[in-house]
Design an enzyme around this catalytic site. Structure first.
Site, PDB file in Angstrom:
ATOM      1  CG  ASN A  11      -1.765   1.237   1.353  1.00 46.33           C
ATOM      2  OD1 ASN A  11      -1.923   2.043   0.586  1.00 46.33           O
ATOM      3  ND2 ASN A  11      -2.003   1.534   2.531  1.00 46.33           N
ATOM      4  CE  LYS A  13       0.491   3.353   4.725  1.00 41.42           C
ATOM      5  NZ  LYS A  13       0.234   3.808   6.173  1.00 41.42           N
ATOM      6  CG  HIS A 101      -5.573   1.891   5.361  1.00 42.29           C
ATOM      7  ND1 HIS A 101      -5.072   2.783   6.128  1.00 42.29           N
ATOM      8  CD2 HIS A 101      -4.546   1.234   4.855  1.00 42.29           C
ATOM      9  CE1 HIS A 101      -3.934   2.587   6.482  1.00 42.29           C
ATOM     10  NE2 HIS A 101      -3.574   1.380   5.938  1.00 42.29           N
ATOM     11  CD  GLU A 103      -2.542   5.572   6.980  1.00 49.08           C
ATOM     12  OE1 GLU A 103      -2.729   5.476   5.611  1.00 49.08           O
ATOM     13  OE2 GLU A 103      -1.345   4.961   7.299  1.00 49.08           O
ATOM     14  CD  GLU A 170      -3.593  -2.766   7.408  1.00 48.57           C
ATOM     15  OE1 GLU A 170      -2.202  -2.980   6.868  1.00 48.57           O
ATOM     16  OE2 GLU A 170      -4.204  -1.642   7.172  1.00 48.57           O
ATOM     17  N   GLY A 176       2.556   1.936  11.070  1.00 47.34           N
ATOM     18  CA  GLY A 176       3.609   2.847  10.970  1.00 47.34           C
ATOM     19  C   GLY A 176       4.254   3.113  12.392  1.00 47.34           C
ATOM     20  CB  SER A 214       5.187  -1.926  12.108  1.00 49.53           C
ATOM     21  OG  SER A 214       4.723  -0.857  12.496  1.00 49.53           O
TER      22      SER A 214
HETATM   23  C1  PEP Z   1      -1.002  -0.001   6.059  1.00 44.65           C
HETATM   24  O1  PEP Z   1      -0.784   1.180   5.998  1.00 44.65           O
HETATM   25  O2  PEP Z   1      -1.793  -0.541   5.794  1.00 44.65           O
HETATM   26  C2  PEP Z   1       0.174  -0.520   6.951  1.00 44.65           C
HETATM   27  C3  PEP Z   1       0.193  -1.565   7.303  1.00 44.65           C
HETATM   28  O3  PEP Z   1       1.460   0.399   7.105  1.00 44.65           O
HETATM   29  P1  PEP Z   1       2.767   0.184   7.761  1.00 44.65           P
HETATM   30  O4  PEP Z   1       3.290  -1.304   7.085  1.00 44.65           O
HETATM   31  O5  PEP Z   1       3.594   1.329   7.222  1.00 44.65           O
HETATM   32  O6  PEP Z   1       2.576  -0.253   9.295  1.00 44.65           O
END
Ligand code: PEP
Length: 253
Positions: A11, A13, A101, A103, A170, A176, A214
């Site tokens: 992803n 972003k 998601h 975010e 998630e 992040g 992460s």
């Molecule tokens: C995500 O945005 O779906 C995600 C898992 O981000 P990160 O791997 O940076 O934690």
């Protein structure tokens, strides 16, 4: 063909310009020469909307799939400045889409909007990557399973074809942050989600559940032993071909 195909979904972003196609090219090169394992996994990359048409055209006949990151909750055309409908995204040649998601949830996307989006995406014959996850506070209050069940029940209907929906678990507190759940905790939650989906939606289909938060070349070692896990949604580490490839390499090492 191995029975369990794992997903490695990147992803991006708000990242990427036309020349970023070189990241895909390097991943594609690795995939092609990874004869030992490449039948065991599927690579999907979600660049921003601005690159969908170009990338999906260039990758039409290749093994890497292009994915959209989101869509508007109304379909076709309409007076919604700045918005892009599932119908419009489908016309770029893309067949996968991420919905829900955290975010976007944090910016006001609620269960009702997510439900609309999933319905429209299924109508447009997308494969949906549906994100669910508890935040830090909910985890602290031991509400994780309650939250996950609510998110699933409110967005998916029993009549839906669950083969078109992959669930990405998630935990918001892990996105992040460099913090990941223990493999024990993650396995427990993955198994609970799978059991719940089968029971609640009355399906014998084995749902696909990914983990996101992460994931990088080091943290992926924690998850190798979880056979119930069907892959990963990778944010930060998907912006570099090396980091992304290292995750795949270390998973199969
Ligand atoms: C995500 O945005 O779906 C995600 C898992 O981000 P990160 O791997 O940076 O934690």
């Amino acid at each position: 063909m191995p029975s369990q195909i794992r997903y490695f979904i990147g992803n991006w972003k708000m990242f990427g310009i036309p020349s970023s196609i070189k990241i895909l090219d390097k991943i594609n090169h690795y995939f092609k020469q990874d004869k030992k394992n490449n039948r065991k996994y599927k690579v999907i990359i979600a660049p921003p909307h601005t690159l969908l048409q170009d990338f999906s055209y260039k990758y039409k006949k290749k093994k890497i799939f292009i994915c959209a990151q989101n869509c508007y909750y109304k379909d076709n055309f309409g007076a919604y400045t700045g918005s892009i409908s599932p119908f419009m995204i489908k016309k770029t040649g893309v067949n996968h889409i991420i919905i829900g998601h955290s975010e976007n949830r944090a910016r006001g996307e609620n269960d009702k909007i997510i439900k609309e989006k999933i319905l429209l995406c299924l109508k447009n014959n997308f494969n949906v990557i549906f994100c669910i996850g508890e935040n830090k506070n909910e985890k602290k209050k031991k509400m994780t399973i309650k939250v996950l069940k609510r998110q699933l029940k409110s967005a998916i209907e029993k009549k839906y074809n669950l083969r078109k929906i992959v669930i990405a678990y998630e935990p918001v507190w892990s996105i992040g942050t460099g913090r990941v759940p223990s493999s024990y905790e993650l396995r427990k939650n993955i198994i609970t989600i799978k059991k719940f989906v089968k029971k609640h939606f009355k399906t014998r289909h084995e749902p696909k559940i990914l983990y996101g938060g992460s994931v990088d070349k080091k943290s992926v070692y924690n998850f190798k032993s979880i056979k119930e896990l069907d892959g990963f949604l990778i944010g930060g580490a998907s912006k570099s071909s090396k980091d992304f490839i290292d995750i795949i390499k270390n998973f199969y090492k």
